[in-house]
Design a protein around this motif. Structure first.
Motif, PDB file in Angstrom:
ATOM      1  N   ALA A 100      58.958  57.390  17.375  1.00  0.00           N
ATOM      2  CA  ALA A 100      57.830  58.068  16.722  1.00  0.00           C
ATOM      3  C   ALA A 100      56.644  57.110  16.578  1.00  0.00           C
ATOM      4  CB  ALA A 100      58.261  58.613  15.364  1.00  0.00           C
ATOM      5  N   ALA A 101      56.922  55.862  16.225  1.00  0.00           N
ATOM      6  CA  ALA A 101      55.857  54.864  16.116  1.00  0.00           C
ATOM      7  C   ALA A 101      55.239  54.590  17.491  1.00  0.00           C
ATOM      8  CB  ALA A 101      56.390  53.573  15.513  1.00  0.00           C
ATOM      9  N   GLY A 102      56.052  54.630  18.529  1.00  0.00           N
ATOM     10  CA  GLY A 102      55.542  54.457  19.886  1.00  0.00           C
ATOM     11  C   GLY A 102      54.562  55.556  20.268  1.00  0.00           C
ATOM     12  N   ALA A 103      54.817  56.765  19.817  1.00  0.00           N
ATOM     13  CA  ALA A 103      53.886  57.874  20.082  1.00  0.00           C
ATOM     14  C   ALA A 103      52.533  57.596  19.425  1.00  0.00           C
ATOM     15  CB  ALA A 103      54.471  59.186  19.574  1.00  0.00           C
ATOM     16  N   VAL A 104      52.545  57.054  18.211  1.00  0.00           N
ATOM     17  CA  VAL A 104      51.302  56.680  17.540  1.00  0.00           C
ATOM     18  C   VAL A 104      50.593  55.590  18.338  1.00  0.00           C
ATOM     19  CG1 VAL A 104      50.277  55.712  15.449  1.00  0.00           C
ATOM     20  CG2 VAL A 104      52.181  57.311  15.261  1.00  0.00           C
ATOM     21  N   PHE A 105      51.366  54.638  18.849  1.00  0.00           N
ATOM     22  CA  PHE A 105      50.793  53.557  19.647  1.00  0.00           C
ATOM     23  C   PHE A 105      50.052  54.111  20.858  1.00  0.00           C
ATOM     24  CE2 PHE A 105      51.267  50.465  23.130  1.00  0.00           C
ATOM     25  CZ  PHE A 105      50.562  49.390  22.588  1.00  0.00           C
ATOM     26  N   PHE A 106      50.664  55.056  21.588  1.00  0.00           N
ATOM     27  CA  PHE A 106      50.004  55.659  22.751  1.00  0.00           C
ATOM     28  C   PHE A 106      48.709  56.364  22.346  1.00  0.00           C
ATOM     29  CE2 PHE A 106      54.356  55.948  24.887  1.00  0.00           C
ATOM     30  CZ  PHE A 106      54.108  54.858  25.718  1.00  0.00           C
ATOM     31  N   ALA A 107      48.756  57.112  21.237  1.00  0.00           N
ATOM     32  CA  ALA A 107      47.559  57.812  20.766  1.00  0.00           C
ATOM     33  C   ALA A 107      46.473  56.809  20.380  1.00  0.00           C
ATOM     34  CB  ALA A 107      47.909  58.715  19.586  1.00  0.00           C
ATOM     35  N   ALA A 108      46.862  55.727  19.704  1.00  0.00           N
ATOM     36  CA  ALA A 108      45.891  54.725  19.268  1.00  0.00           C
ATOM     37  C   ALA A 108      45.261  54.015  20.462  1.00  0.00           C
ATOM     38  CB  ALA A 108      46.550  53.720  18.334  1.00  0.00           C
TER      39      ALA A 108
END
Length: 124
Positions: A100-108
């Motif tokens: 889930a944190a990786g998904a935020v990383f991609f969005a960021a």
């Protein structure tokens, strides 16, 4: 308290919007990562007015900000559910939280790239 479904269309939609607004306020006021992202979104919005970015640039910037805040909210929800299900450290729960944190990383990263594409030419 028993859940009662509201069968009227308008009243049900108004309740949904109210719950969504409450959830957004909870995210912005209680979650530090969302506070940071929301603050960056405000700063970038101010920058957009300062640099007089085009309509197309506003579109991309708004979508990037919305993407990051949305994914950050989903990440927070995943973390809260995972902590509720298994409050102690567990390898599988950690794996789920990392994804889930990786998904935020991609969005960021996408938002950063969008910001660089919009604002680097303003400084050159």
């Amino acid at each position: 308290m028993e859940f009662q479904k509201d069968n009227t269309f308008v009243k049900g939609r108004l309740k949904s919007v109210t719950y969504a607004f409450k959830g957004a306020l909870k995210l912005i006021t209680t979650e530090h990562s969302v506070m940071v992202q929301f603050s960056l979104g405000i700063i970038m919005t101010i920058a957009g007015f300062y640099f007089h970015i085009s309509h197309e640039e506003w579109l991309f910037q708004t979508l990037a900000i919305g993407l990051v805040l949305s994914i950050e909210g989903l990440n927070t929800a995943v973390e809260k559910v995972a902590d509720f299900i298994h409050p102690n450290y567990h390898e599988r729960i950690g794996f789920i939280k990392d994804i889930a944190a990786g998904a935020v990383f991609f969005a960021a990263i996408t938002a950063i790239a969008t910001g660089l594409i919009i604002y680097i030419p303003k400084f050159i």
